[in-house]
Design an enzyme around this catalytic site. Sequence first.
Site, mmCIF file in Angstrom:
data_model
loop_
_atom_site.group_PDB
_atom_site.id
_atom_site.type_symbol
_atom_site.label_atom_id
_atom_site.label_comp_id
_atom_site.label_asym_id
_atom_site.label_seq_id
_atom_site.Cartn_x
_atom_site.Cartn_y
_atom_site.Cartn_z
ATOM 1 N N ASN A 262 -2.476 2.803 3.158
ATOM 2 C CA ASN A 262 -1.929 4.113 3.516
ATOM 3 C C ASN A 262 -2.644 5.237 2.773
ATOM 4 O O ASN A 262 -2.881 6.312 3.324
ATOM 5 C CB ASN A 262 -0.441 4.184 3.177
ATOM 6 C CG ASN A 262 0.403 3.414 4.167
ATOM 7 O OD1 ASN A 262 0.163 3.479 5.361
ATOM 8 N ND2 ASN A 262 1.382 2.681 3.663
ATOM 9 N N THR B 43 2.754 -6.201 2.695
ATOM 10 C CA THR B 43 3.167 -5.121 3.599
ATOM 11 C C THR B 43 2.079 -4.045 3.703
ATOM 12 O O THR B 43 2.367 -2.896 4.012
ATOM 13 C CB THR B 43 4.500 -4.489 3.145
ATOM 14 O OG1 THR B 43 4.297 -3.863 1.876
ATOM 15 C CG2 THR B 43 5.610 -5.514 3.048
ATOM 16 N N ASP C 195 0.871 -1.199 0.000
ATOM 17 C CA ASP C 195 0.000 0.000 0.000
ATOM 18 C C ASP C 195 0.903 1.243 0.000
ATOM 19 O O ASP C 195 0.862 2.051 0.903
ATOM 20 C CB ASP C 195 -0.984 -0.018 1.182
ATOM 21 C CG ASP C 195 -0.294 0.005 2.541
ATOM 22 O OD1 ASP C 195 0.861 -0.464 2.639
ATOM 23 O OD2 ASP C 195 -0.901 0.507 3.505
ATOM 24 N N PHE D 117 -1.566 -0.812 12.258
ATOM 25 C CA PHE D 117 -2.391 -0.345 11.143
ATOM 26 C C PHE D 117 -2.781 -1.437 10.134
ATOM 27 O O PHE D 117 -3.963 -1.569 9.785
ATOM 28 C CB PHE D 117 -1.674 0.800 10.401
ATOM 29 C CG PHE D 117 -2.410 1.255 9.175
ATOM 30 C CD1 PHE D 117 -3.559 2.023 9.278
ATOM 31 C CD2 PHE D 117 -1.977 0.880 7.909
ATOM 32 C CE1 PHE D 117 -4.258 2.423 8.153
ATOM 33 C CE2 PHE D 117 -2.671 1.278 6.778
ATOM 34 C CZ PHE D 117 -3.810 2.061 6.893
ATOM 35 N N ASN D 118 -1.828 -2.194 9.599
ATOM 36 C CA ASN D 118 -2.153 -3.137 8.515
ATOM 37 C C ASN D 118 -3.205 -4.158 8.945
ATOM 38 O O ASN D 118 -4.064 -4.551 8.146
ATOM 39 C CB ASN D 118 -0.901 -3.888 8.044
ATOM 40 C CG ASN D 118 0.026 -3.009 7.230
ATOM 41 O OD1 ASN D 118 -0.368 -1.960 6.741
ATOM 42 N ND2 ASN D 118 1.278 -3.435 7.109
ATOM 43 N N ASP E 295 6.733 1.141 2.157
ATOM 44 C CA ASP E 295 6.521 0.154 1.085
ATOM 45 C C ASP E 295 7.470 0.462 -0.078
ATOM 46 O O ASP E 295 8.015 -0.454 -0.697
ATOM 47 C CB ASP E 295 5.084 0.222 0.560
ATOM 48 C CG ASP E 295 4.047 0.029 1.642
ATOM 49 O OD1 ASP E 295 3.518 -1.074 1.780
ATOM 50 O OD2 ASP E 295 3.770 0.999 2.378
ATOM 51 N N HIS F 275 9.163 -0.009 8.464
ATOM 52 C CA HIS F 275 8.584 -1.327 8.743
ATOM 53 C C HIS F 275 8.705 -2.332 7.583
ATOM 54 O O HIS F 275 9.203 -3.438 7.748
ATOM 55 C CB HIS F 275 7.096 -1.181 9.056
ATOM 56 C CG HIS F 275 6.745 -0.102 10.019
ATOM 57 N ND1 HIS F 275 6.895 -0.243 11.367
ATOM 58 C CD2 HIS F 275 6.240 1.137 9.820
ATOM 59 C CE1 HIS F 275 6.484 0.857 11.982
ATOM 60 N NE2 HIS F 275 6.084 1.714 11.061
ATOM 61 N N ASP F 276 8.158 -1.928 6.419
ATOM 62 C CA ASP F 276 7.962 -2.904 5.342
ATOM 63 C C ASP F 276 9.275 -3.450 4.788
ATOM 64 O O ASP F 276 9.359 -4.617 4.385
ATOM 65 C CB ASP F 276 7.140 -2.265 4.220
ATOM 66 C CG ASP F 276 5.767 -1.819 4.713
ATOM 67 O OD1 ASP F 276 5.301 -2.364 5.728
ATOM 68 O OD2 ASP F 276 5.174 -0.935 4.080
HETATM 69 C C1 BDR Z 1 2.401 -0.343 8.512
HETATM 70 O O1 BDR Z 1 1.379 0.620 8.259
HETATM 71 C C2 BDR Z 1 1.681 1.364 7.132
HETATM 72 O O2 BDR Z 1 1.466 2.724 7.326
HETATM 73 C C3 BDR Z 1 3.119 1.115 6.798
HETATM 74 O O3 BDR Z 1 3.311 1.180 5.411
HETATM 75 C C4 BDR Z 1 3.382 -0.260 7.357
HETATM 76 O O4 BDR Z 1 3.087 -1.251 6.424
HETATM 77 C C5 BDR Z 1 3.001 -0.067 9.861
HETATM 78 O O5 BDR Z 1 2.026 -0.120 10.849
HETATM 79 CA CA CA Z 2 2.700 -0.689 4.106
#
Ligand code: BDR
Ligand code: CA
Length: 318
Positions: free
Chosen positions: A39, A127, A10, A168-169, A15, A246-247
């Site tokens: 996102n 991701t 996303d 979030f994901n 990402d 993160h990703d």
């Molecule tokens: C995840 O949420 C998204 O905003 C980032 O791209 C990542 O995949 C982190 O919580």
């Molecule tokens: Ca992401």
Amino acid sequence: MSRKLILDVDTGTDDAVAIMLAALHPELDLIGVTTVNGNVEVRYCTDNSLRTLDFIGRSDIPVFEGIARPLVRPDFPIPRASKKSTGVHGQTLDIPAATSTRQHQRAVDFLIETYRAATEAITLVPTGPLTNIAAAIALDPKFVERVPEIVIMGGAHHHGNVTPAAEFNIWADADAAASVLAAGFRKLVMVPLDATHQALVSMQACDDMAALGTPAGIAAARFIGRRIRAYDSNQPMAERNAAPVHDALCVAYLVDPTVITTTHLHVAVETQGALTVGRTVVDTNARGEQAPNCHFAFHADRRKFVAILRETFARVAA
Ligand code: BDR
Ligand code: CA
């Protein structure tokens, strides 16, 4: 021989860094990118993915647009409604507009057909919210057994970022995530906030990447720099002037599995709780009766992660 993978993204600043790492690392073969609402609206995720690949000279990698809404709750307030996160991504990545275009085939069809026809192992790396993956599972009864390994950025045990309870994901399509966790994948690796918050990238590391002078080094410094400024003002980490990416940690794990340390245990996703929708319920003390279904990363090696980014972003596409 290089390791094949598909990224389901996303895009999103982190990402985009994951895409560049997968597209440029010599031991990886990124065979396709699928996009999903998260996102930002899915059309922007697609555009941002195309921009990223164009910018680093890998527009040969096809991009397939995926699902625009969460599976079960189409009115759920995403893209990213959290006021705390505005600024981490922006709607459109700060690199030139894409000249390449997305494929006509839809992401879920690409996933199903690619795995159906596969003669070699293809690692699946989502991701973003897990909507496309849950849809593929629902549409193709053999999808799960055809995926040798799935490496998910999502979840948290000691943290939450979009709510106090959830990452979030997973939160963004909790029903999809619940179905993916329960699907019975042969090997499911989860890279949660517990790990990504240990793998911070500093502004100094960004400057080092920019100094490489390569398209990937310049873009990574720009995207991560934006993340650092947003985290410092809205969601400060243990260290100032640094942020999680993160990703990209999922992709780094494919290059060097020791970049994270995992524990094999059972993880489920809360879909009903009034305060806890999207929480990953991690059975750290074996209090439940279900067998382990997840290699959950509690730790990450920051030094190794940053070195992988820097070394890979020194490269230019052949
Ligand atoms: C995840 O949420 C998204 O905003 C980032 O791209 C990542 O995949 C982190 O919580
Ligand atoms: Ca992401």
